[in-house]
Write a protein that holds these residues in place. Structure first.
Motif, PDB file in Angstrom:
ATOM      1  N   GLY A   1       0.799  -1.216   0.000  1.00 33.25           N
ATOM      2  CA  GLY A   1       0.000   0.000   0.000  1.00 33.25           C
ATOM      3  C   GLY A   1       0.833   1.267   0.000  1.00 33.25           C
ATOM      4  N   MET A   2       1.837   1.312   0.868  1.00 29.62           N
ATOM      5  CA  MET A   2       2.623   2.531   0.993  1.00 29.62           C
ATOM      6  C   MET A   2       4.057   2.295   0.527  1.00 29.62           C
ATOM      7  SD  MET A   2       0.953   5.166   2.351  1.00 29.62           S
ATOM      8  CE  MET A   2       1.867   6.126   3.555  1.00 29.62           C
ATOM      9  N   SER A   3       4.232   1.304  -0.346  1.00 32.46           N
ATOM     10  CA  SER A   3       5.591   0.899  -0.694  1.00 32.46           C
ATOM     11  C   SER A   3       6.386   2.019  -1.347  1.00 32.46           C
ATOM     12  CB  SER A   3       5.554  -0.300  -1.620  1.00 32.46           C
ATOM     13  OG  SER A   3       4.875   0.037  -2.796  1.00 32.46           O
ATOM     14  N   GLN A   4       5.673   2.898  -2.068  1.00 29.55           N
ATOM     15  CA  GLN A   4       6.396   4.000  -2.713  1.00 29.55           C
ATOM     16  C   GLN A   4       7.016   4.923  -1.684  1.00 29.55           C
ATOM     17  OE1 GLN A   4       3.640   6.020  -5.177  1.00 29.55           O
ATOM     18  NE2 GLN A   4       3.475   4.346  -6.616  1.00 29.55           N
ATOM     19  N   ARG A   5       6.532   4.862  -0.464  1.00 28.69           N
ATOM     20  CA  ARG A   5       7.026   5.761   0.563  1.00 28.69           C
ATOM     21  C   ARG A   5       8.129   5.123   1.404  1.00 28.69           C
ATOM     22  NH1 ARG A   5       3.336   7.207  -2.806  1.00 28.69           N
ATOM     23  NH2 ARG A   5       2.152   5.519  -1.928  1.00 28.69           N
ATOM     24  N   GLY A   6       8.899   4.201   0.806  1.00 30.99           N
ATOM     25  CA  GLY A   6      10.083   3.680   1.487  1.00 30.99           C
ATOM     26  C   GLY A   6       9.801   2.767   2.659  1.00 30.99           C
ATOM     27  N   GLY A   7       8.582   2.248   2.764  1.00 32.72           N
ATOM     28  CA  GLY A   7       8.267   1.353   3.869  1.00 32.72           C
ATOM     29  C   GLY A   7       8.735  -0.076   3.579  1.00 32.72           C
ATOM     30  N   SER A   8       8.553  -0.952   4.573  1.00 33.86           N
ATOM     31  CA  SER A   8       8.853  -2.373   4.378  1.00 33.86           C
ATOM     32  C   SER A   8       7.799  -2.964   3.454  1.00 33.86           C
ATOM     33  CB  SER A   8       8.764  -3.129   5.704  1.00 33.86           C
ATOM     34  OG  SER A   8       9.438  -2.433   6.718  1.00 33.86           O
ATOM     35  N   VAL A   9       8.225  -3.874   2.584  1.00 30.87           N
ATOM     36  CA  VAL A   9       7.244  -4.595   1.768  1.00 30.87           C
ATOM     37  C   VAL A   9       7.528  -6.078   1.874  1.00 30.87           C
ATOM     38  CG1 VAL A   9       6.396  -3.055  -0.023  1.00 30.87           C
ATOM     39  CG2 VAL A   9       8.672  -3.955  -0.219  1.00 30.87           C
TER      40      VAL A   9
ATOM     41  N   ARG B   1      11.138   0.822  10.467  1.00 33.39           N
ATOM     42  CA  ARG B   1      11.239   1.494   9.170  1.00 33.39           C
ATOM     43  C   ARG B   1       9.991   2.353   8.958  1.00 33.39           C
ATOM     44  NH1 ARG B   1      14.838   0.651   5.253  1.00 33.39           N
ATOM     45  NH2 ARG B   1      15.471  -1.338   6.119  1.00 33.39           N
ATOM     46  N   GLU B   2      10.131   3.615   9.178  1.00 31.78           N
ATOM     47  CA  GLU B   2       9.010   4.554   8.999  1.00 31.78           C
ATOM     48  C   GLU B   2       8.896   4.881   7.508  1.00 31.78           C
ATOM     49  OE1 GLU B   2       7.073   5.956  11.440  1.00 31.78           O
ATOM     50  OE2 GLU B   2       8.068   4.690  12.926  1.00 31.78           O
ATOM     51  N   TYR B   3       7.721   5.335   7.139  1.00 32.24           N
ATOM     52  CA  TYR B   3       7.566   5.795   5.760  1.00 32.24           C
ATOM     53  C   TYR B   3       8.389   7.053   5.544  1.00 32.24           C
ATOM     54  CZ  TYR B   3       3.673   2.589   5.661  1.00 32.24           C
ATOM     55  OH  TYR B   3       2.911   1.476   5.721  1.00 32.24           O
ATOM     56  N   ALA B   4       8.862   7.216   4.336  1.00 34.16           N
ATOM     57  CA  ALA B   4       9.593   8.434   4.012  1.00 34.16           C
ATOM     58  C   ALA B   4       9.140   8.889   2.637  1.00 34.16           C
ATOM     59  CB  ALA B   4      11.081   8.139   3.980  1.00 34.16           C
ATOM     60  N   MET B   5       9.191  10.166   2.392  1.00 36.83           N
ATOM     61  CA  MET B   5       8.898  10.611   1.040  1.00 36.83           C
ATOM     62  C   MET B   5      10.082  10.247   0.143  1.00 36.83           C
ATOM     63  SD  MET B   5       7.041  14.163   1.977  1.00 36.83           S
ATOM     64  CE  MET B   5       8.229  14.463   3.230  1.00 36.83           C
ATOM     65  N   CYS B   6       9.804  10.066  -1.138  1.00 34.61           N
ATOM     66  CA  CYS B   6      10.847   9.625  -2.071  1.00 34.61           C
ATOM     67  C   CYS B   6      11.985  10.644  -2.140  1.00 34.61           C
ATOM     68  CB  CYS B   6      10.262   9.493  -3.472  1.00 34.61           C
ATOM     69  SG  CYS B   6       8.843   8.416  -3.563  1.00 34.61           S
ATOM     70  N   PRO B   7      13.170  10.177  -2.555  1.00 31.35           N
ATOM     71  CA  PRO B   7      14.242  11.132  -2.842  1.00 31.35           C
ATOM     72  C   PRO B   7      13.770  12.083  -3.946  1.00 31.35           C
ATOM     73  CG  PRO B   7      14.997   8.849  -3.131  1.00 31.35           C
ATOM     74  CD  PRO B   7      13.551   8.779  -2.817  1.00 31.35           C
ATOM     75  N   GLY B   8      14.054  13.348  -3.802  1.00 36.37           N
ATOM     76  CA  GLY B   8      13.649  14.308  -4.831  1.00 36.37           C
ATOM     77  C   GLY B   8      12.178  14.658  -4.781  1.00 36.37           C
ATOM     78  N   CYS B   9      11.458  14.217  -3.738  1.00 41.27           N
ATOM     79  CA  CYS B   9      10.020  14.496  -3.651  1.00 41.27           C
ATOM     80  C   CYS B   9       9.794  15.992  -3.431  1.00 41.27           C
ATOM     81  CB  CYS B   9       9.404  13.714  -2.496  1.00 41.27           C
ATOM     82  SG  CYS B   9       7.665  14.118  -2.225  1.00 41.27           S
TER      83      CYS B   9
ATOM     84  N   LEU C   1      -1.902  29.474  -2.296  1.00 39.91           N
ATOM     85  CA  LEU C   1      -0.564  29.439  -2.865  1.00 39.91           C
ATOM     86  C   LEU C   1      -0.343  28.044  -3.435  1.00 39.91           C
ATOM     87  CD1 LEU C   1       2.295  30.579  -3.311  1.00 39.91           C
ATOM     88  CD2 LEU C   1       2.864  29.839  -0.992  1.00 39.91           C
ATOM     89  N   ILE C   2      -0.054  27.992  -4.725  1.00 41.43           N
ATOM     90  CA  ILE C   2       0.192  26.689  -5.353  1.00 41.43           C
ATOM     91  C   ILE C   2       1.700  26.438  -5.388  1.00 41.43           C
ATOM     92  CG2 ILE C   2      -0.060  25.332  -7.471  1.00 41.43           C
ATOM     93  CD1 ILE C   2      -2.487  27.140  -8.152  1.00 41.43           C
ATOM     94  N   LEU C   3       2.133  25.339  -4.837  1.00 36.54           N
ATOM     95  CA  LEU C   3       3.543  24.949  -4.925  1.00 36.54           C
ATOM     96  C   LEU C   3       3.617  23.867  -6.000  1.00 36.54           C
ATOM     97  CD1 LEU C   3       4.649  24.904  -1.172  1.00 36.54           C
ATOM     98  CD2 LEU C   3       4.487  26.798  -2.783  1.00 36.54           C
ATOM     99  N   ARG C   4       4.147  24.253  -7.154  1.00 40.51           N
ATOM    100  CA  ARG C   4       4.027  23.356  -8.308  1.00 40.51           C
ATOM    101  C   ARG C   4       5.360  22.739  -8.693  1.00 40.51           C
ATOM    102  NH1 ARG C   4       0.478  25.960 -12.517  1.00 40.51           N
ATOM    103  NH2 ARG C   4      -1.125  24.938 -11.276  1.00 40.51           N
ATOM    104  N   ARG C   5       5.385  21.429  -8.728  1.00 40.82           N
ATOM    105  CA  ARG C   5       6.580  20.700  -9.142  1.00 40.82           C
ATOM    106  C   ARG C   5       6.149  19.254  -9.350  1.00 40.82           C
ATOM    107  NH1 ARG C   5      11.863  20.389 -11.205  1.00 40.82           N
ATOM    108  NH2 ARG C   5      12.324  22.518 -10.542  1.00 40.82           N
ATOM    109  N   GLU C   6       6.525  18.679 -10.456  1.00 38.43           N
ATOM    110  CA  GLU C   6       6.128  17.323 -10.816  1.00 38.43           C
ATOM    111  C   GLU C   6       6.584  16.282  -9.777  1.00 38.43           C
ATOM    112  OE1 GLU C   6       7.991  16.044 -14.475  1.00 38.43           O
ATOM    113  OE2 GLU C   6       6.007  15.600 -15.285  1.00 38.43           O
ATOM    114  N   CYS C   7       5.745  15.287  -9.537  1.00 37.28           N
ATOM    115  CA  CYS C   7       6.086  14.158  -8.659  1.00 37.28           C
ATOM    116  C   CYS C   7       7.421  13.551  -9.103  1.00 37.28           C
ATOM    117  CB  CYS C   7       4.988  13.098  -8.743  1.00 37.28           C
ATOM    118  SG  CYS C   7       5.422  11.521  -7.997  1.00 37.28           S
ATOM    119  N   ALA C   8       8.302  13.276  -8.139  1.00 37.34           N
ATOM    120  CA  ALA C   8       9.646  12.785  -8.463  1.00 37.34           C
ATOM    121  C   ALA C   8       9.605  11.486  -9.263  1.00 37.34           C
ATOM    122  CB  ALA C   8      10.447  12.577  -7.180  1.00 37.34           C
ATOM    123  N   LEU C   9       8.655  10.631  -8.954  1.00 39.62           N
ATOM    124  CA  LEU C   9       8.597   9.345  -9.661  1.00 39.62           C
ATOM    125  C   LEU C   9       8.172   9.534 -11.110  1.00 39.62           C
ATOM    126  CD1 LEU C   9       6.989   6.991  -6.994  1.00 39.62           C
ATOM    127  CD2 LEU C   9       9.372   7.138  -7.687  1.00 39.62           C
ATOM    128  N   VAL C  10       7.243  10.463 -11.323  1.00 45.63           N
ATOM    129  CA  VAL C  10       6.797  10.733 -12.687  1.00 45.63           C
ATOM    130  C   VAL C  10       7.935  11.375 -13.475  1.00 45.63           C
ATOM    131  CG1 VAL C  10       5.187  12.067 -14.097  1.00 45.63           C
ATOM    132  CG2 VAL C  10       4.402  10.982 -11.990  1.00 45.63           C
TER     133      VAL C  10
END
Ligand code: SF4
Ligand code: SF4
Lengths: 204, 638
Positions: free
Chosen positions: A42-50, B375-383, B552-561
């Motif tokens: 579900g949240m794999s894109q967010r660097g979680g465990s899969v 392992r917490e969720y993290a936003m992608c590199p370059g997000c 205020l719109i903060l516009r920048r394409e998703c890093a994965l896209v």
């Protein structure tokens, strides 16, 4: 042969779990197994465990979650994730194939918690398993030409380990089917190196 | 790629599909002509798969939100065509007003509402049991146990809908939607119905029509009594039975095997969970001593069966379920998802047997697991969201009035946790932020002095933010609404939305820019690039001081896209370790411990920062933030 065969593929979002579970499930179905794959991405894109739970049986259809203590084989793309699954679902009978390269969680990077020294971690893993094969799949993948085929190196290693009753040719056939044409050669190479590396490991 | 097999596979093929692809295949075989959805995990692959059906056979739509999605699908049903509308459990709330209205008048072509619940909240902020909503809307529910059955039920759901002339809800859960199994494909429906809306045909809502909805349920109950989705397994007579539905069927089967109780326990599998097949259930309660319930999230079947029991004279039965507390995982009853171990535990208690799972001693587990970092969720590199959050954090610090931040749901819900600098003070449902910000801004006269801003996503903007903005302007509220615009619905797999100018089938359509809508409301609107971080932070802090509602719109394409599109990194980013301040930087190595992009890692040997080039997306934002100028971003050719 044990029935069902229970396997977990585990790693971190973005390491290519899903493709691997697809290859394994398809290879097993060619060999006449009834297959269930349970996935949490579900949240794999967010660097979680899969992790993907793969269940193979000649007799009946199993559910998408392996009961505690019943996993037979763990393929870990990351050592902490492999250890986590072993503790959750493993037993002293489990066999593990693990890529020793850490992917540091954000909290480790932020200095809020520690990542254990890799040698200690691998020793601990060895201590709770029947067999542990360490495959430097990230290193090997870079040698093959692209770090992303780390996952296919691990498929090769699994095939070469002899842990699963699925012949090499079946894996190769499925890889040819599921990998896009332009990446096929790279993936075939990766599979071969993984296979040979696992075969050449001294397991005494 | 499961969608290929699901859509292009031939009848008779045995293919590996996930539950969602199997539902899509079932709908396709049943001749569905209209498929609409607002994306939401774990349901999104259904409409994604159906979007691959040739456009001459099917109209597919990513709708702006769930209620318009259901209205569109229902319109197709009014015209006699088969339609499927798909959403995640939370979406059903959004569609609910229409569902409870249209179900009174009913519909014509088969209308299937597929709702995917997410027990355990694998990709949701709540665990929600849609069966209770279906019950209050008086809509029948089917609930598949396996991927194979998901396809069969999808087909059958259309038939039942046409028989009763009302919608049918197909309830999936993550472990069905995101499980894969082998499915034998069937033939596609040959009949090609024409869309017709005859003069004089009307679909209206009226209080008296509750009677129609009730009668439809009575009709469904009759159909369900004879339905192949309800069956038993194991001995004909047993003192202990397990009532199960969904994947719990498979867990219960395995639990019985593991405990060696084959032949001693009967499984009663319920596929039609509302209305319950009363006669079928009664026949399986006769002579029974113990009943165990195994189902996802709440005690829906449990309550239904106990009610049936209470109304008949059946003798003494003990019930073991969530209400009694016997069906309970690590989070306790009613929370978290089902698994085989929960059922093993319950059976062992009922049968008074000892069961020890193979595994390790508690000491081994405790000792080893303390070594393992979570392992917490993290936003992608370059997000771009990380850069946006950083700018917001900086601006709030400069503003120094302790601005309250109302958050919203999407990838950027990570703004509530460490990876998003714990920015959010509230986090609820899509569109909640502007309403909360607006309300807070009205409290100054009662003593609240903190200013408010809200952070929403682009897809959320179209889905649920616009009424909140109108309300804010109309009521004379003061708040800043920041829209994180990364041009897609990123969280659920990068579906297009009205701002992206692309349809389901990948064709270009008219884009509706957020700024045009905002300005049309008479609300001032600025746009910045979050990667120009200083400028963005300045704009935020100056806008925050202005009265009224601002966007205020903060516009920048998703890093994965962006990565998928451009293939090559635009910049090579590295650390010049001779310039890096090491441990003494910022509040201690700024880039790794504070900024927190997964690409910024630490070199313990040198005691300096380094970039993990395998992970770094080359956005260069950390280079602009490093106080020592030690991070270098170099343009690369191509
Ligand atoms: S922010 Fe710059 S100076 Fe500070 S630790 Fe990182 S690279 Fe070194
Ligand atoms: S340039 Fe810096 S912030 Fe951007 S992805 Fe690379 S490491 Fe992360």
């Amino acid at each position: 042969m044990k029935d069902p065969i229970n396997m977990v593929i585990t790693g971190v979002g973005g390491q290519g779990n899903i493709l691997v579970s697809e290859i394994l499930a398809k290879a097993a179905s060619v060999e006449g197994f009834r297959v269930t794959v349970g996935e949490s991405y579900g949240m794999s894109q967010r660097g979680g465990s899969v992790s993907s739970h793969i269940r193979l049986s000649r007799n009946c259809l199993y559910g998408p979650i392996i009961p505690a203590g019943h996993v037979d084989i763990i393929v870990g793309f990351e050592p902490v994730e492999a250890a986590r699954i072993a503790l959750e679902l493993g037993s002293p009978n489990v066999k593990i194939i693990v890529n020793p390269r850490p992917v540091f969680p954000v909290h480790v990077l932020m200095g809020k918690c520690e990542y254990p020294p890799i040698e200690d971690l691998l020793d601990k893993i060895k201590g709770i398993t029947a067999q542990t094969l360490i495959i430097e799949s990230t290193v090997l993948a870079a040698q093959v030409g692209d770090p992303v085929v780390q996952n296919i190196i691990m498929v090769g290693a699994l095939a070469g380990s002899g842990y699963m009753p699925i012949p090499r040719e079946t894996f190769e056939e499925i890889i040819t089917r599921v990998v896009p044409q332009k990446a096929l050669e790279l993936n075939q190479k990766a599979f071969k190196i993984g296979f040979e590396t696992a075969q050449n490991i001294n397991r005494s | 790629m499961g969608w290929k097999d699901a859509i292009e596979g031939k009848p008779g093929d045995l293919v590996l599909l996930n539950g969602n692809e199997a539902i899509a295949r079932g709908a396709y075989e049943a001749g569905v002509r209209y498929a609409s959805s607002y994306p939401g995990s774990p349901s999104s692959e259904i409409t994604e798969t159906l979007s691959r059906v040739p456009a001459s056979d099917l109209y597919a739509e990513w709708s702006v939100n769930e209620i318009v999605s259901l209205e569109g699908a229902t319109a197709a049903s009014f015209a006699g065509l088969r339609a499927m509308c798909t959403m995640k459990a939370d979406g059903l709330n959004v569609a609910f007003d229409f569902l409870t209205s249209m179900n009174l008048g009913g519909c014509k072509g088969g209308l299937v509402l597929t709702v995917a619940d997410d027990p355990q909240g694998h990709s949701s902020v709540k665990e929600y049991d849609s069966r209770y909503l279906a019950k209050s809307a008086m809509v029948p529910v089917l609930e598949p146990s396996t991927v194979k059955e998901a396809r069969e039920m999808a087909i059958k759901a259309f038939d039942i809908s046409e028989q009763i002339k009302g919608p049918v809800l197909l309830r999936s859960v993550t472990r069905v939607s995101h499980s894969r199994g082998l499915v034998r494909l069937g033939a596609l429906a040959q009949e090609r119905k024409k869309a017709e809306f005859p003069v004089g045909q009307r679909f209206l809502t009226k209080t008296l029509f509750h009677m129609k909805a009730r009668d439809r349920l009575i009709q469904a109950a009759i159909i369900f009594e004879e339905c192949k989705f309800n069956y038993t397994e194991g001995p004909d007579r047993a003192d202990t039975v397990i009532f199960c539905c969904g994947t719990s069927l498979l867990y219960a089967r395995e639990a019985i095997n593991i405990l060696g109780l084959q032949g001693k326990i009967k499984l009663v599998k319920i596929g039609t969970t509302f209305p319950l097949p009363e006669r079928f259930i009664l026949s399986n309660l006769q002579g029974v001593k113990n009943v165990i319930f195994a189902e996802e999230i709440r005690s829906f079947i449990e309550e239904g069966v106990m009610l049936i029991y209470a109304r008949h004279n059946i003798g003494n039965i003990r019930f073991y379920g969530k209400i009694s507390g016997d069906i309970s995982g690590v989070r306790g009853p009613f929370c978290g998802e089902m698994n085989p171990d929960i059922i093993i535990k319950a059976i062992a208690r009922v049968k008074r047997i000892q069961y020890e799972a193979p595994g390790y001693s508690p000491e081994t587990i405790v000792e080893f697991s303390t070594m393992l970092p979570p392992r917490e969720y993290a936003m992608c590199p370059g997000c771009p969201h990380r850069a946006s959050f950083w700018a917001v954090k900086t601006a709030i610090a400069v503003d120094s009035r302790d601005c309250i931040v109302a958050g919203d749901i999407g990838c950027y819900c990570l703004g509530a946790w460490d990876t998003g600098y714990n920015l959010f003070d509230s986090l609820h449902c899509m569109g909640a932020g502007p309403g909360i910000a607006s309300g807070l801004s009205k409290l100054e006269k009662f003593g609240l002095k903190r200013p408010t801003l809200t952070i929403v996503g682009d897809s959320t903007f179209y889905h649920a933010v616009i009424p909140g903005l109108i309300n804010g302007r109309y009521s004379g509220s003061d708040f800043l609404c920041i829209v994180l615009d990364n041009s897609v619905t990123a969280m659920t797999g990068h579906q297009p939305h009205p701002g992206s100018g692309i349809s389901n089938h990948g064709r270009s359509t008219t884009a509706i820019p957020i700024e045009e809508i905002v300005r049309g409301l008479g609300i001032p609107c600025a746009i910045t690039d979050p990667f120009e971080n200083d400028k963005t932070a300045e704009t935020i802090s100056s806008t925050l001081r202005e009265p009224g509602v601002k966007v205020l719109i903060l516009r920048r394409e998703c890093a994965l896209v962006a990565a998928r599109k451009h293939q090559h990194k635009k910049q090579r980013v590295y650390v010049d370790q001779s310039l890096c301040r090491g441990e003494s930087c910022g509040c201690g190595r700024f880039c790794t411990s504070v900024w927190g992009c997964p690409g910024n890692i630490w070199d313990p040997v040198a005691g300096k920062a380094v970039i993990d080039e395998a992970v770094c997306a080359g956005c260069g934002v950390c280079a602009t933030l490093c106080p020592a100028g030690a991070i270098i971003a170099e343009e690369v050719d191509k």
